[in-house]
Design a protein around this motif. Structure first.
Motif, PDB file in Angstrom:
ATOM      1  N   ASP A  85       0.828  -1.216   0.000  1.00  0.00           N
ATOM      2  CA  ASP A  85       0.000   0.000   0.000  1.00  0.00           C
ATOM      3  C   ASP A  85       0.861   1.265   0.000  1.00  0.00           C
ATOM      4  O   ASP A  85       0.671   2.178   0.798  1.00  0.00           O
ATOM      5  CB  ASP A  85      -0.959  -0.028   1.196  1.00  0.00           C
ATOM      6  N   LEU A  86       1.795   1.316  -0.947  1.00  0.00           N
ATOM      7  CA  LEU A  86       2.614   2.521  -1.101  1.00  0.00           C
ATOM      8  C   LEU A  86       1.812   3.683  -1.669  1.00  0.00           C
ATOM      9  O   LEU A  86       2.199   4.837  -1.497  1.00  0.00           O
ATOM     10  CB  LEU A  86       3.808   2.215  -2.017  1.00  0.00           C
ATOM     11  N   HIS A  87       0.746   3.392  -2.384  1.00  0.00           N
ATOM     12  CA  HIS A  87      -0.172   4.403  -2.910  1.00  0.00           C
ATOM     13  C   HIS A  87       0.588   5.583  -3.519  1.00  0.00           C
ATOM     14  O   HIS A  87       0.499   6.731  -3.059  1.00  0.00           O
ATOM     15  CB  HIS A  87      -1.147   4.864  -1.821  1.00  0.00           C
ATOM     16  N   LEU A  88       1.293   5.267  -4.607  1.00  0.00           N
ATOM     17  CA  LEU A  88       2.166   6.246  -5.236  1.00  0.00           C
ATOM     18  C   LEU A  88       1.431   7.241  -6.123  1.00  0.00           C
ATOM     19  O   LEU A  88       2.072   8.058  -6.785  1.00  0.00           O
ATOM     20  CB  LEU A  88       3.256   5.518  -6.025  1.00  0.00           C
ATOM     21  N   ALA A  89       0.110   7.216  -6.111  1.00  0.00           N
ATOM     22  CA  ALA A  89      -0.629   8.346  -6.694  1.00  0.00           C
ATOM     23  C   ALA A  89      -0.331   9.615  -5.912  1.00  0.00           C
ATOM     24  O   ALA A  89      -0.440  10.722  -6.448  1.00  0.00           O
ATOM     25  CB  ALA A  89      -2.125   8.064  -6.684  1.00  0.00           C
ATOM     26  N   SER A  90       0.082   9.452  -4.661  1.00  0.00           N
ATOM     27  CA  SER A  90       0.446  10.590  -3.822  1.00  0.00           C
ATOM     28  C   SER A  90       1.861  11.051  -4.145  1.00  0.00           C
ATOM     29  O   SER A  90       2.814  10.264  -4.104  1.00  0.00           O
ATOM     30  CB  SER A  90       0.371  10.194  -2.349  1.00  0.00           C
ATOM     31  N   LEU A 123       1.878   0.769   4.190  1.00  0.00           N
ATOM     32  CA  LEU A 123       2.339   2.130   4.452  1.00  0.00           C
ATOM     33  C   LEU A 123       1.114   3.033   4.563  1.00  0.00           C
ATOM     34  O   LEU A 123       0.809   3.547   5.627  1.00  0.00           O
ATOM     35  CB  LEU A 123       3.264   2.618   3.344  1.00  0.00           C
ATOM     36  N   GLY A 124       0.395   3.199   3.455  1.00  0.00           N
ATOM     37  CA  GLY A 124      -0.842   3.975   3.477  1.00  0.00           C
ATOM     38  C   GLY A 124      -0.697   5.352   2.871  1.00  0.00           C
ATOM     39  O   GLY A 124       0.318   5.702   2.264  1.00  0.00           O
ATOM     40  N   TYR A 125      -1.725   6.152   3.039  1.00  0.00           N
ATOM     41  CA  TYR A 125      -1.752   7.513   2.523  1.00  0.00           C
ATOM     42  C   TYR A 125      -0.893   8.423   3.404  1.00  0.00           C
ATOM     43  O   TYR A 125      -0.572   8.064   4.551  1.00  0.00           O
ATOM     44  CB  TYR A 125      -3.190   8.002   2.466  1.00  0.00           C
ATOM     45  N   THR A 175       0.433  -9.622   4.417  1.00  0.00           N
ATOM     46  CA  THR A 175      -0.703  -9.032   3.707  1.00  0.00           C
ATOM     47  C   THR A 175      -0.711  -7.510   3.900  1.00  0.00           C
ATOM     48  O   THR A 175       0.071  -6.961   4.672  1.00  0.00           O
ATOM     49  CB  THR A 175      -2.043  -9.611   4.202  1.00  0.00           C
ATOM     50  N   GLY A 176      -1.623  -6.854   3.207  1.00  0.00           N
ATOM     51  CA  GLY A 176      -1.796  -5.408   3.329  1.00  0.00           C
ATOM     52  C   GLY A 176      -3.266  -5.058   3.325  1.00  0.00           C
ATOM     53  O   GLY A 176      -4.060  -5.655   4.033  1.00  0.00           O
ATOM     54  N   HIS A 177      -3.629  -4.032   2.519  1.00  0.00           N
ATOM     55  CA  HIS A 177      -5.014  -3.683   2.227  1.00  0.00           C
ATOM     56  C   HIS A 177      -5.706  -2.875   3.324  1.00  0.00           C
ATOM     57  O   HIS A 177      -6.505  -1.996   3.026  1.00  0.00           O
ATOM     58  CB  HIS A 177      -5.822  -4.957   1.952  1.00  0.00           C
ATOM     59  N   LEU A 178      -5.413  -3.147   4.596  1.00  0.00           N
ATOM     60  CA  LEU A 178      -6.191  -2.572   5.690  1.00  0.00           C
ATOM     61  C   LEU A 178      -5.634  -1.257   6.214  1.00  0.00           C
ATOM     62  O   LEU A 178      -6.341  -0.519   6.906  1.00  0.00           O
ATOM     63  CB  LEU A 178      -6.273  -3.564   6.859  1.00  0.00           C
ATOM     64  N   HIS A 179      -4.375  -0.963   5.920  1.00  0.00           N
ATOM     65  CA  HIS A 179      -3.705   0.226   6.472  1.00  0.00           C
ATOM     66  C   HIS A 179      -3.710   0.194   8.006  1.00  0.00           C
ATOM     67  O   HIS A 179      -3.932   1.214   8.662  1.00  0.00           O
ATOM     68  CB  HIS A 179      -4.352   1.517   5.966  1.00  0.00           C
ATOM     69  N   THR A 180      -3.467  -0.971   8.558  1.00  0.00           N
ATOM     70  CA  THR A 180      -3.425  -1.144  10.018  1.00  0.00           C
ATOM     71  C   THR A 180      -2.210  -1.989  10.365  1.00  0.00           C
ATOM     72  O   THR A 180      -2.334  -3.179  10.661  1.00  0.00           O
ATOM     73  CB  THR A 180      -4.699  -1.835  10.543  1.00  0.00           C
ATOM     74  N   ARG A 181      -1.045  -1.393  10.329  1.00  0.00           N
ATOM     75  CA  ARG A 181       0.205  -2.141  10.549  1.00  0.00           C
ATOM     76  C   ARG A 181       0.170  -2.866  11.898  1.00  0.00           C
ATOM     77  O   ARG A 181      -0.090  -2.259  12.932  1.00  0.00           O
ATOM     78  CB  ARG A 181       1.396  -1.183  10.513  1.00  0.00           C
ATOM     79  N   ARG A 182       0.472  -4.162  11.848  1.00  0.00           N
ATOM     80  CA  ARG A 182       0.482  -4.951  13.073  1.00  0.00           C
ATOM     81  C   ARG A 182       1.062  -6.328  12.752  1.00  0.00           C
ATOM     82  O   ARG A 182       1.149  -6.729  11.591  1.00  0.00           O
ATOM     83  CB  ARG A 182      -0.920  -5.101  13.664  1.00  0.00           C
ATOM     84  N   THR A 183       1.436  -7.063  13.810  1.00  0.00           N
ATOM     85  CA  THR A 183       1.834  -8.461  13.682  1.00  0.00           C
ATOM     86  C   THR A 183       1.079  -9.265  14.721  1.00  0.00           C
ATOM     87  O   THR A 183       1.022  -8.877  15.894  1.00  0.00           O
ATOM     88  CB  THR A 183       3.348  -8.634  13.877  1.00  0.00           C
ATOM     89  N   ASP A 184       0.476 -10.359  14.283  1.00  0.00           N
ATOM     90  CA  ASP A 184      -0.259 -11.270  15.163  1.00  0.00           C
ATOM     91  C   ASP A 184       0.348 -12.665  15.061  1.00  0.00           C
ATOM     92  O   ASP A 184       0.939 -13.016  14.037  1.00  0.00           O
ATOM     93  CB  ASP A 184      -1.740 -11.320  14.763  1.00  0.00           C
ATOM     94  N   PHE A 185       0.176 -13.460  16.115  1.00  0.00           N
ATOM     95  CA  PHE A 185       0.665 -14.829  16.152  1.00  0.00           C
ATOM     96  C   PHE A 185      -0.524 -15.788  16.260  1.00  0.00           C
ATOM     97  O   PHE A 185      -1.346 -15.646  17.162  1.00  0.00           O
ATOM     98  CB  PHE A 185       1.588 -15.042  17.351  1.00  0.00           C
ATOM     99  N   ILE A 186      -0.589 -16.736  15.340  1.00  0.00           N
ATOM    100  CA  ILE A 186      -1.614 -17.782  15.385  1.00  0.00           C
ATOM    101  C   ILE A 186      -0.957 -19.106  15.017  1.00  0.00           C
ATOM    102  O   ILE A 186      -0.303 -19.209  13.971  1.00  0.00           O
ATOM    103  CB  ILE A 186      -2.778 -17.484  14.419  1.00  0.00           C
TER     104      ILE A 186
END
Length: 284
Positions: free
Chosen positions: A14-19, A258-260, A237-248
């Motif tokens: 989600d680098l969103h290089l339109a910006s 990254l996001g806007y 994965t990406g898409h959500l713009h909610t950086r995090r790491t989970d363990f399952i």
């Protein structure tokens, strides 16, 4: 290969290089030598911007791994643009990425240069899409858009992400998942994986309180157990713009957007948002 000489595996989406802000910042990413970089989709809506980004990053990393996101797949409706749609647009993006030296979901899965406890590790770029199965149980598909509009706007995908030649995005998603399952089943039985997909691979890891009814556009329930089925050490994965790491189940799930510009600190630079997802067994 000594431990000190092994490359690292980095990831960002989600680098969103339109910006213009994001495009300018991309040029400041330092040289990472032989390290690998995962690009997890939503790089740019315009093909020429994607090509420029791959060129810049290809000179800063030893190996690029690319998967598409929904923004990348949008039909270009600018006057004079070639309006490639659906799978034709995806196939064209694959060729552009290959020409830039990137590994795509259509290529053989590259083997990570270091085995773990004698087992090979494969880096697996995927393009799986979504099938609306993340909508609430009991909500008919033909009522879904009205349900979404009660809280927020329906995603632009419904206008710009054409599923042609498939009858629907859900059909396209099913075909992509079946193809991926067939290829993954051919890996050695002791192989470990790093799974990469733009869309989340588990519904229970999605936390988007600002747009809670965006869920149907976020993946498919079909991939819920893929981390176990395909022995994943890391899922990116990406898409959500909610950086995090989970363990399952001993697997690390990384959301690496990254996001806007408003969603990241430009003073830190984009390099600070590269996530180290180098495959490892838990506990080192």
């Amino acid at each position: 290969m000594s431990a000190t000489s092994r490359p690292r595996l980095w990831a960002i989406s989600d680098l969103h290089l339109a910006s213009e802000v994001n495009r300018t910042a991309l040029a400041d990413i330092p040289d990472h030598g032989d390290d690998w970089l995962i690009l997890g989709g939503d790089i740019a809506e315009r093909e020429e911007v994607l090509v420029d980004a791959l060129d810049v990053l290809g000179r800063r990393f030893g190996t690029l791994i690319w998967v598409p996101g929904n923004h990348d797949l949008w039909t270009d409706r600018r006057p004079g643009a070639v309006a490639r749609r659906g799978d034709a647009r995806y196939s064209h993006l694959v060729e552009l990425a290959r020409a830039a030296g990137a590994v795509t979901p259509e290529d053989p899965f590259p083997r990570w240069p270091a085995d773990l406890k004698g087992a090979p590790v494969y880096v697996v770029p995927l393009f799986l899409l979504y099938d609306y199965s993340f909508r609430p149980d009991g909500l008919p598909l033909d009522e879904m858009k009205d349900w979404v509009r009660q809280k927020h706007a329906v995603p632009v995908d419904e206008l710009l992400l054409d599923p042609a030649p498939f009858a629907s995005r859900a059909e396209w998603c099913a075909a992509r998942c079946a193809q991926a399952e067939a290829r993954l089943s051919c890996l050695p039985p002791d192989a470990k994986t790093v799974l990469i997909n733009h869309w989340p691979m588990r519904e229970d890891l999605i936390r988007i309180p600002r747009v809670p009814r965006f869920l149907p556009w976020c993946g498919t329930r079909r991939t819920h157990d893929w981390h176990r089925r395909y022995r994943a050490l890391e899922v990116v994965t990406g898409h959500l713009h909610t950086r995090r790491t989970d363990f399952i189940d001993g697997t690390r799930f990384h959301e690496v957007s990254l996001g806007y510009p408003r969603q990241w600190d430009q003073d830190k630079g984009i390099a600070a948002y590269l996530k180290d997802v180098t495959p490892q067994t838990r506990g080192g």
